[in-house]
Design an enzyme around this catalytic site. Structure first.
Site, PDB file in Angstrom:
ATOM      1  N   LYS A 174    -108.305  34.051   1.900  1.00 44.83           N
ATOM      2  CA  LYS A 174    -108.280  33.609   3.572  1.00 44.83           C
ATOM      3  C   LYS A 174    -106.933  34.344   4.074  1.00 44.83           C
ATOM      4  O   LYS A 174    -105.824  33.752   3.434  1.00 44.83           O
ATOM      5  CB  LYS A 174    -108.288  32.105   3.734  1.00 44.83           C
ATOM      6  CG  LYS A 174    -108.110  31.823   4.943  1.00 44.83           C
ATOM      7  CD  LYS A 174    -107.497  30.622   5.384  1.00 44.83           C
ATOM      8  CE  LYS A 174    -106.055  30.839   5.841  1.00 44.83           C
ATOM      9  NZ  LYS A 174    -105.528  31.618   6.726  1.00 44.83           N
ATOM     10  N   GLU A 384     -84.376  28.661   7.029  1.00 41.98           N
ATOM     11  CA  GLU A 384     -84.982  29.880   6.935  1.00 41.98           C
ATOM     12  C   GLU A 384     -85.056  30.625   8.312  1.00 41.98           C
ATOM     13  O   GLU A 384     -85.674  30.069   9.226  1.00 41.98           O
ATOM     14  CB  GLU A 384     -86.141  30.021   6.223  1.00 41.98           C
ATOM     15  CG  GLU A 384     -86.670  31.338   5.675  1.00 41.98           C
ATOM     16  CD  GLU A 384     -87.831  31.386   4.973  1.00 41.98           C
ATOM     17  OE1 GLU A 384     -87.846  32.102   4.057  1.00 41.98           O
ATOM     18  OE2 GLU A 384     -88.790  30.310   4.884  1.00 41.98           O
TER      19      GLU A 384
END
Ligand code: ADP
Length: 480
Positions: A174, A384
């Protein structure tokens, strides 16, 4: 309108059971670059059934036979370098030069694992009793569900499916919903390479629904995932119910440490690679730059000079060095980190804004940015960022900088620039990271183990380490 691109299940191109479709956009221009069939768990179930049915025959082929298919795919991918790179660039904005490098990296994985497939060795172990013999077999796990992100939409796929197929597993992939076009093109090459039907399947669609099917379907033995730490944890929790194997390559918050004895020009180039490649959208990207007090001003000056020369633009232009961010959400996060740093005393030494003039207005562009006077309280020092922003933190003391560098739940990549040999070894040993680049801003190679400590993940991709993730160990005891 362009033809709707389909999924590849059991050797056939099929549409989503739901009939839904999704448009794919270019983040540099906002233009539609394709439309794909957008499925869900029902399509994943079909693909898992196909992969399950294909597993016995595929796993029983000799390694040499499996290797031939991977080698075919290596050649096809290598020869499609320019075409695949153009698709990558159009669907996620990566500069063409980098996209070509990514495709060659993917091809290299197919070649490496075509070779490595032949080296799945077992063991014989001396027995403690005279009438028994011990044999250890390494066998493929079974059906693997692979989930990949948008930032390396071809290479992340290669790094999962190449070792899985080499080991004798069958696969359902996927890809990320924003970058399925390059994965679909790769699967056209997979079809051309002649893999038996059901061995490699592609499902494009709703992440939660497909992820749930991967976790719940007992025919699937392992989930290989690259993406956010948040989703990695969800998958690990879900996989625990059936004790499914997981390999997780998650977020990072890389420190980049410049000691006063470093070659500053080399360090600036290394930083440029580790921070601005893919517009700062890599899990191994530098997120905190620690520069020793003695060289902090000189380093910042050189870096700002280097950034003035960097060409920002549409990834499809040949001279572009830094492309747009992947979408508006990504751009907002980066701008939020910049604003947060400014509000807490950070000083902008370069950039600092969204680019909006002329053609930039159509895309999600952020100026390459340098922030000085950064402190540990600013978001950019612990979250992040995933964008082209360098926060500079000064340090005086080696032990203190190692403690600061390790003070995070992440542990993927760290970088050190120094010419002192003894310090190189101290850093290599003391930094709590799965990858340490010493005087190297780009530490990735097909044959080396890639993966993180702590919440940056579990397992490794690359080399023989990557193959082992797809193998079970079986002990056979012979009474004689
Ligand atoms: P990013 O924030 O970088 O897009 P994600 O972790 O959201 O990272 O995405 C990485 C991959 O994980 C993509 O293929 C995405 O579709 C998939 N994904 C996102 N949410 C889920 C979920 N709940 N279950 C399974 N896969 C998911």
């Amino acid at each position: 309108m362009d033809q709707v691109k389909q999924m590849f299940v059991n050797g056939e191109w099929i549409s989503a059971e739901s009939g839904e479709t999704l448009q794919i956009f270019n983040p540099a221009t906002g233009d539609t670059v394709g439309t794909v069939s957008f499925g869900d768990g029902r399509d994943a179930k079909k693909a898992i059934d196909a992969a399950h049915a294909a597993f016995p025959a595929w796993s029983r082929l000799t390694a040499r036979e499996r290797s031939k298919y991977l080698y075919n795919l290596y050649e096809l991918v290598r020869n499609s370098r320019d075409e695949l790179a153009a698709i990558i660039s159009a669907e996620m904005g990566k500069p063409l030069r980098e996209a070509k490098g990514e495709v060659l990296g993917a091809a290299d994985n197919f070649m490496w694992y075509a070779e490595e497939a032949k080296r799945v060795y077992g063991e014989t172990i001396p027995s403690s009793v005279p009438n028994k013999r011990i044999m250890v077999l390494r066998q493929p796990l079974g059906v693997v569900g692979a989930i990949t992100p948008w930032n390396f939409p071809v290479n992340m796929v290669a790094r999962k499916i190449a070792p899985a197929l080499a080991a004798g597993c069958t696969v359902v992939l996927k890809p990320a919903e924003s970058t399925p076009l390059s994965a679909i093109r790769l699967f056209e090459l997979i079809e051309q390479a002649g893999f038996p039907k059901g061995v490699v399947n592609l499902v494009v669609g709703k992440p939660e629904s497909i992820g749930q099917e991967f976790m719940d379907n007992p025919k699937l033995q392992k989930i290989g995932f690259t993406g956010s730490t948040r989703v990695g944890k969800l998958l690990m929790e879900g996989a625990a119910k059936q004790v499914k194997r997981v390999s997780l390559e998650l977020g990072g918050h890389a420190p980049f440490i410049v000691f006063p004895d470093a070659d500053l020009d080399a360090a600036v180039e290394g930083l440029f690679e580790s921070k601005f490649r893919n517009s700062g959208q890599m899990c191994i990207c530098t997120n905190r730059l620690y520069v020793h007090d003695e060289v902090a001003d000189a380093f910042a000056e050189k870096l700002v000079e280097r950034l003035k020369k960097a060409k920002v633009g549409d990834g499809r232009n040949k001279d572009t060095e830094i492309g747009p961010l992947v979408n508006e959400r990504a751009l907002k996060k980066v701008l939020d980190h910049i604003d947060d740093a400014k509000s807490k005393g950070g000083r902008i030494a370069a950039g600092g804004n969204r680019l909006t003039e002329g053609d930039y207005a159509k895309g999600f562009y952020c100026e390459p940015t340098v922030i000085t006077d950064v402190t540990e309280e600013m978001k950019i020092a612990y979250e992040e960022t995933f964008g082209p922003v360098v926060p500079i933190i000064r340090f005086q003391d080696e032990a203190a900088v190692v403690a600061a560098a390790n003070n995070t739940r992440y542990g993927l990549a760290a970088y050190v620039y120094t010419k002192d040999n003894a310090r190189c070894f101290r850093m290599a040993e003391q930094l709590e990271y799965g990858i340490v680049g010493i005087n190297d801003g780009s530490p990735t190679q097909t044959q080396a183990p890639f993966g993180g400590f702590k919440e940056s993940g579990i397992g490794r991709e690359g080399g023989h380490f990557g193959l082992e993730e797809y193998l079970e160990t079986k002990f056979v005891s012979f009474g004689i």
